[in-house]
Design an enzyme around this catalytic site. Structure first.
Site, PDB file in Angstrom:
ATOM      1  N   LYS A  72       0.889  -1.169   0.000  1.00 60.40           N
ATOM      2  CA  LYS A  72       0.000   0.000   0.000  1.00 60.40           C
ATOM      3  C   LYS A  72       0.920   1.210   0.000  1.00 60.40           C
ATOM      4  O   LYS A  72       1.605   1.468   0.994  1.00 60.40           O
ATOM      5  CB  LYS A  72      -0.868  -0.041   1.259  1.00 60.40           C
ATOM      6  CG  LYS A  72      -1.696   1.207   1.508  1.00 60.40           C
ATOM      7  CD  LYS A  72      -2.634   1.026   2.715  1.00 60.40           C
ATOM      8  CE  LYS A  72      -3.421   2.291   3.012  1.00 60.40           C
ATOM      9  NZ  LYS A  72      -4.394   2.104   4.111  1.00 60.40           N
TER      10      LYS A  72
ATOM     11  N   GLU B 286      -3.239   6.978   2.239  1.00 60.42           N
ATOM     12  CA  GLU B 286      -3.520   7.191   3.654  1.00 60.42           C
ATOM     13  C   GLU B 286      -2.227   7.268   4.467  1.00 60.42           C
ATOM     14  O   GLU B 286      -2.032   6.507   5.421  1.00 60.42           O
ATOM     15  CB  GLU B 286      -4.473   6.095   4.174  1.00 60.42           C
ATOM     16  CG  GLU B 286      -5.811   6.125   3.424  1.00 60.42           C
ATOM     17  CD  GLU B 286      -6.840   5.121   3.924  1.00 60.42           C
ATOM     18  OE1 GLU B 286      -6.441   4.090   4.479  1.00 60.42           O
ATOM     19  OE2 GLU B 286      -8.039   5.395   3.752  1.00 60.42           O
TER      20      GLU B 286
ATOM     21  N   ARG C  79      -1.474  -2.224  -4.386  1.00 61.33           N
ATOM     22  CA  ARG C  79      -2.866  -1.793  -4.205  1.00 61.33           C
ATOM     23  C   ARG C  79      -3.119  -0.444  -4.881  1.00 61.33           C
ATOM     24  O   ARG C  79      -2.269   0.433  -4.861  1.00 61.33           O
ATOM     25  CB  ARG C  79      -3.211  -1.707  -2.727  1.00 61.33           C
ATOM     26  CG  ARG C  79      -3.199  -3.075  -2.076  1.00 61.33           C
ATOM     27  CD  ARG C  79      -3.531  -2.978  -0.611  1.00 61.33           C
ATOM     28  NE  ARG C  79      -4.943  -2.959  -0.328  1.00 61.33           N
ATOM     29  CZ  ARG C  79      -5.523  -2.073   0.463  1.00 61.33           C
ATOM     30  NH1 ARG C  79      -4.845  -1.093   1.006  1.00 61.33           N
ATOM     31  NH2 ARG C  79      -6.827  -2.150   0.708  1.00 61.33           N
TER      32      ARG C  79
ATOM     33  N   ARG D  65     -13.468  11.953  -5.134  1.00 64.64           N
ATOM     34  CA  ARG D  65     -12.639  10.818  -4.731  1.00 64.64           C
ATOM     35  C   ARG D  65     -12.800   9.552  -5.572  1.00 64.64           C
ATOM     36  O   ARG D  65     -11.813   8.901  -5.886  1.00 64.64           O
ATOM     37  CB  ARG D  65     -12.865  10.525  -3.241  1.00 64.64           C
ATOM     38  CG  ARG D  65     -12.194   9.260  -2.803  1.00 64.64           C
ATOM     39  CD  ARG D  65     -12.130   9.145  -1.305  1.00 64.64           C
ATOM     40  NE  ARG D  65     -12.004   7.750  -0.937  1.00 64.64           N
ATOM     41  CZ  ARG D  65     -12.049   7.301   0.298  1.00 64.64           C
ATOM     42  NH1 ARG D  65     -12.207   8.144   1.300  1.00 64.64           N
ATOM     43  NH2 ARG D  65     -11.943   6.018   0.563  1.00 64.64           N
TER      44      ARG D  65
ATOM     45  N   LYS E 150      -9.821  -2.373  -5.359  1.00 61.59           N
ATOM     46  CA  LYS E 150     -11.042  -2.618  -4.587  1.00 61.59           C
ATOM     47  C   LYS E 150     -12.243  -2.735  -5.525  1.00 61.59           C
ATOM     48  O   LYS E 150     -12.279  -2.052  -6.554  1.00 61.59           O
ATOM     49  CB  LYS E 150     -11.286  -1.489  -3.586  1.00 61.59           C
ATOM     50  CG  LYS E 150     -10.291  -1.504  -2.432  1.00 61.59           C
ATOM     51  CD  LYS E 150     -10.723  -0.567  -1.294  1.00 61.59           C
ATOM     52  CE  LYS E 150      -9.642  -0.568  -0.219  1.00 61.59           C
ATOM     53  NZ  LYS E 150     -10.032   0.095   1.029  1.00 61.59           N
TER      54      LYS E 150
ATOM     55  N   ASP F 125     -14.772   2.650  -1.135  1.00 60.20           N
ATOM     56  CA  ASP F 125     -14.137   1.887  -0.076  1.00 60.20           C
ATOM     57  C   ASP F 125     -15.156   0.948   0.578  1.00 60.20           C
ATOM     58  O   ASP F 125     -15.594   1.206   1.692  1.00 60.20           O
ATOM     59  CB  ASP F 125     -13.568   2.862   0.966  1.00 60.20           C
ATOM     60  CG  ASP F 125     -12.726   2.161   2.006  1.00 60.20           C
ATOM     61  OD1 ASP F 125     -12.451   0.970   1.837  1.00 60.20           O
ATOM     62  OD2 ASP F 125     -12.354   2.808   2.996  1.00 60.20           O
TER      63      ASP F 125
ATOM     64  N   GLU G 134     -10.293  -6.814  -5.256  1.00 62.57           N
ATOM     65  CA  GLU G 134     -10.217  -6.937  -3.792  1.00 62.57           C
ATOM     66  C   GLU G 134     -11.591  -6.722  -3.165  1.00 62.57           C
ATOM     67  O   GLU G 134     -12.237  -5.698  -3.390  1.00 62.57           O
ATOM     68  CB  GLU G 134      -9.223  -5.898  -3.242  1.00 62.57           C
ATOM     69  CG  GLU G 134      -9.108  -5.891  -1.721  1.00 62.57           C
ATOM     70  CD  GLU G 134      -8.151  -4.811  -1.188  1.00 62.57           C
ATOM     71  OE1 GLU G 134      -7.076  -4.610  -1.787  1.00 62.57           O
ATOM     72  OE2 GLU G 134      -8.489  -4.187  -0.173  1.00 62.57           O
TER      73      GLU G 134
ATOM     74  N   GLU H  84     -16.505  -4.059   7.710  1.00 67.27           N
ATOM     75  CA  GLU H  84     -16.236  -2.708   8.222  1.00 67.27           C
ATOM     76  C   GLU H  84     -17.452  -1.779   8.115  1.00 67.27           C
ATOM     77  O   GLU H  84     -17.854  -1.173   9.090  1.00 67.27           O
ATOM     78  CB  GLU H  84     -15.042  -2.109   7.467  1.00 67.27           C
ATOM     79  CG  GLU H  84     -14.751  -0.683   7.879  1.00 67.27           C
ATOM     80  CD  GLU H  84     -13.522  -0.116   7.177  1.00 67.27           C
ATOM     81  OE1 GLU H  84     -12.876  -0.841   6.407  1.00 67.27           O
ATOM     82  OE2 GLU H  84     -13.216   1.068   7.420  1.00 67.27           O
TER      83      GLU H  84
HETATM   84  C1  GCU Z   1     -10.247   1.627   4.726  1.00 70.82           C
HETATM   85  C2  GCU Z   1     -10.083   1.286   6.166  1.00 70.82           C
HETATM   86  C3  GCU Z   1      -8.658   1.418   6.620  1.00 70.82           C
HETATM   87  C4  GCU Z   1      -7.749   0.634   5.668  1.00 70.82           C
HETATM   88  C5  GCU Z   1      -7.987   1.066   4.244  1.00 70.82           C
HETATM   89  C6  GCU Z   1      -7.239   0.242   3.200  1.00 70.82           C
HETATM   90  O1  GCU Z   1     -10.076   3.003   4.539  1.00 70.82           O
HETATM   91  O2  GCU Z   1     -10.909   2.091   6.960  1.00 70.82           O
HETATM   92  O3  GCU Z   1      -8.576   0.928   7.924  1.00 70.82           O
HETATM   93  O4  GCU Z   1      -6.430   0.801   6.019  1.00 70.82           O
HETATM   94  O5  GCU Z   1      -9.336   0.941   3.929  1.00 70.82           O
HETATM   95  O6  GCU Z   1      -7.892  -0.488   2.484  1.00 70.82           O
HETATM   96  O7  GCU Z   1      -6.029   0.340   3.098  1.00 70.82           O
END
Ligand code: GCU
Length: 611
Positions: A232, A236, A269, A286, A310, A315, A337, A343
């Site tokens: 990843k 984030e 990813r 987004r 994904k 998400d 994915e 979640e």
């Molecule tokens: C979502 C999730 C995160 C996770 C992210 C990902 O945003 O809330 O906890 O890290 O997906 O798929 O990397």
């Protein structure tokens, strides 16, 4: 009553897993323990595939090494179900059928709803061999062949999983799981070279290339059949090639080239977006991000790179269109994915059987990618998945990954119920109905019509209509007193134009856009008239009331099963269904009040909406 939540859909297997070292040994040991007479004929060219034939009063299983094991578990399951076990050669639809654990080494699981990690605790490896072997049996019984042990968000000490410090421990797990045909994937930190002393992690810097080559050689000296890395990057707050002004092909190829001599793959990813967005700024949308970051790079990735995308562009919301990136990049290898961890879909408290979601993807995506991955829903809870019924999602995922388009979510569910609760379980039909209705119910009482994101920030369980509305994550619905939703047509953000022409046209127009995704693609007035004549507002109200009624019905159905299941298991389930009803009521009341406060239009049917 045989039912034991701990043994999932394999109640007939022994408690102690045989201490085998290869898939064929495992197959032999399991069949012998069950007293089944089956000759095993290894035909390497069959790969993961297998065939089962009758042979006098026994069977012959032909297949590659792993195929033999899959065939053995299939045979045992079919025998238990009282079904004909023989089959022509069957081959899996996807080559890599992966599970991604989001386990942290402190023992917590990111988005985990079934307890703690069964691999790690207190920043070290901590696992029970018998449990890991049973886990291997479960996975092999549905054909899963690769797992990532650690979270995609890699922090210390998990970044050391691919260093001398932790590799001896990684090797031990790899050795155990090899007996079940499972290869390991390690989630790696893109900045590892810097952490370990280099001044840069720039993918075009020769020192960085030399670093990874050496590191990967070391890893393979411990785990010679490692499947590869999962990364990843630039997502984030995780480091990545953008930090060095390099694109993601340059970034991914760096690692892919180090893995290549060992036949390893680099799984990259595509969950890359601006997570510091300004809600005031309508120019960024987004869901467009993955396509924008990757589509132009088609053909630029090495052949052992797999882009993991994904299923939806956002998400893992309850209802999303299929990610446009999955339609693009014909010259690039991809994996889709999914998220078994619930979640945004009830956190393994609320019932949510996922097969419908996978069918919807297969309905629109003509060319499925060759690989598939899912974030697991497993933890160290006795029943593995928190809600025992959530086990069905893992079982069905494995079956879907094997069968591809031949997957039938209802048929697979019937088998799962038969295996898990026994063939003489009197409430089979009722349970089947409950599970098949569960996704629709959940969707109705949460954020329907493609809205999404009205969840409690951070925890993501329970309602909060504006929880993310003024936040930095790009997750807005922009409801006001007239309308709700975002215009993603060619007159709006243009997201719909990322699809191939036919779909772009379909989604672009509110009149043809599937209603369940209407507010994903369009900004609509509350007085918009839906296909059945109801206004959008009335539909929002109705769905929430119906969703709540659906949750209450699930509870009633479960209550009616008292005495038909082991009491402790039934009580455990009862607690979950009660919590689901409470959650549904909360959603229903808060969402209806939210829209009522804007519009001041009462419910046509006069039901209570609180002020
Ligand atoms: C979502 C999730 C995160 C996770 C992210 C990902 O945003 O809330 O906890 O890290 O997906 O798929 O990397």
């Amino acid at each position: 009553m045989l039912f034991c939540a701990k043994k999932c859909w394999l109640p007939f297997l022994s408690d102690e897993s045989p201490k085998t070292t290869s898939p064929v040994d495992t197959a032999r040991a399991e069949l012998t323990q069950m007293g089944v007479n089956a000759a095993l004929k290894v035909e390497e060219k069959m790969g993961d595939g297998y065939a089962i034939e009758k042979n006098g009063d026994g069977y012959v299983i032909r297949g590659g090494e792993k195929g033999i094991l899959y065939g053995a578990y299939r045979l045992l399951q079919k025998m238990y179900l009282g079904q004909d076990a023989c089959c022509e050669e069957t081959q899996p639809a996807y080559q890599l059928r992966m599970l991604n654990h989001w386990d942290n080494m402190n023992g917590q699981i990111e988005r985990g709803y079934a307890g703690h990690s069964f691999f790690f605790k207190d920043s070290r490896f901590c696992w029970d061999e018998n449990r890991i072997r049973f886990y291997g049996r479960m996975l092999a019984s549905v054909g899963i062949n690769a797992v990532t042990l650690n979270n995609v968000n890699v922090h210390y000490p998990a970044d050391r999983l691919c260093t001398e410090e932790l590799l001896p421990e990684v090797k031990k797990i790899a050795d155990v799981l090899r007996a079940y045909g499972i290869r390991l994937i390690i989630s790696v930190d893109y900045a590892l070279p810097v952490t370990l002393g280099l001044e840069t992690a720039d993918p075009l810097d020769e020192r960085v290339q030399a670093f990874w080559n050496k590191q990967v050689d070391l890893i393979y000296s411990y785990v010679p059949d490692l499947c590869g890395f999962l990364v990843k990057a630039d997502s984030e707050f995780r480091p990545g090639p953008y930090m060095y002004k390099r694109n993601h092909a340059e970034g991914a190829n760096l690692l892919a080239r180090a893995l290549k001599p060992h036949n390893g793959v680099l799984i990259w990813r595509c969950f890359v977006y601006n997570c510091r967005q300004n809600w005031r700024d309508h120019s960024i949308d987004r869901p467009k991000a993955a396509y924008e970051n990757y589509a132009y790079l088609d053909g630029k990735f090495d052949d052992n790179v797999i882009l993991q995308v994904k299923n939806g562009p956002y998400d893992f919301q309850v209802r999303e269109p299929v990610s446009p990136l999955l339609f693009a990049m014909p010259g690039t290898c991809k994996a889709i994915e999914y998220q078994l961890a619930q979640e945004y879909t009830g956190q393994q408290i609320d019932l949510y059987y996922m097969a419908e979601v996978w069918h919807e993807v297969m309905d629109v995506l003509e060319d499925m990618p060759p690989h598939i991955a899912a974030v697991t829903n497993l933890g160290d809870d006795e029943n593995w998945t928190g809600h025992t019924l959530a086990q069905a999602n893992l079982y069905a995922y494995g079956e879907m990954a094997w069968l591809g388009r031949a997957f039938d979510g209802t048929k697979v569910l019937k088998d799962w119920i038969g295996l898990t609760f026994g063939q003489d379980f009197e409430e089979k039909d009722r349970l089947e109905k409950m599970m098949l209705s569960s996704r629709g119910i959940y969707e109705k009482y949460t954020a329907n019509l493609g809205l999404g994101w009205m969840v409690t920030p951070h925890s993501h369980y329970g309602p909060d209509a504006e929880g993310y509305e003024y936040d930095l994550w790009g997750t807005y619905h922009r409801a006001n007193r007239e309308a709700v939703g975002i215009d993603r047509s060619d007159k709006g953000t243009g997201y719909a134009q990322q699809y191939p022409e036919k779909l772009a046209k379909l989604y672009n127009d509110p009149a043809t856009c599937p209603e369940k995704m209407l507010l994903f693609f369009h900004r609509m007035r509350y007085d918009y008239v839906m296909q059945d004549g109801r206004t959008l507002l009335q539909r929002l109200y109705d769905d929430h009331f119906e969703g709540l009624a659906g949750a209450e019905k699930l509870l009633e159905d479960w209550q009616a099963m008292e005495g038909k299941l082991p009491q402790a298991e039934w009580e455990y389930g009862l607690d979950r269904f009660r919590r689901q009803v409470e959650n549904a009521r909360n959603w229903c009341d808060r969402m209806n009040t939210y829209f009522h406060r804007f519009t001041l239009i009462p419910d046509e049917k006069g039901r209570t909406i609180y002020d």
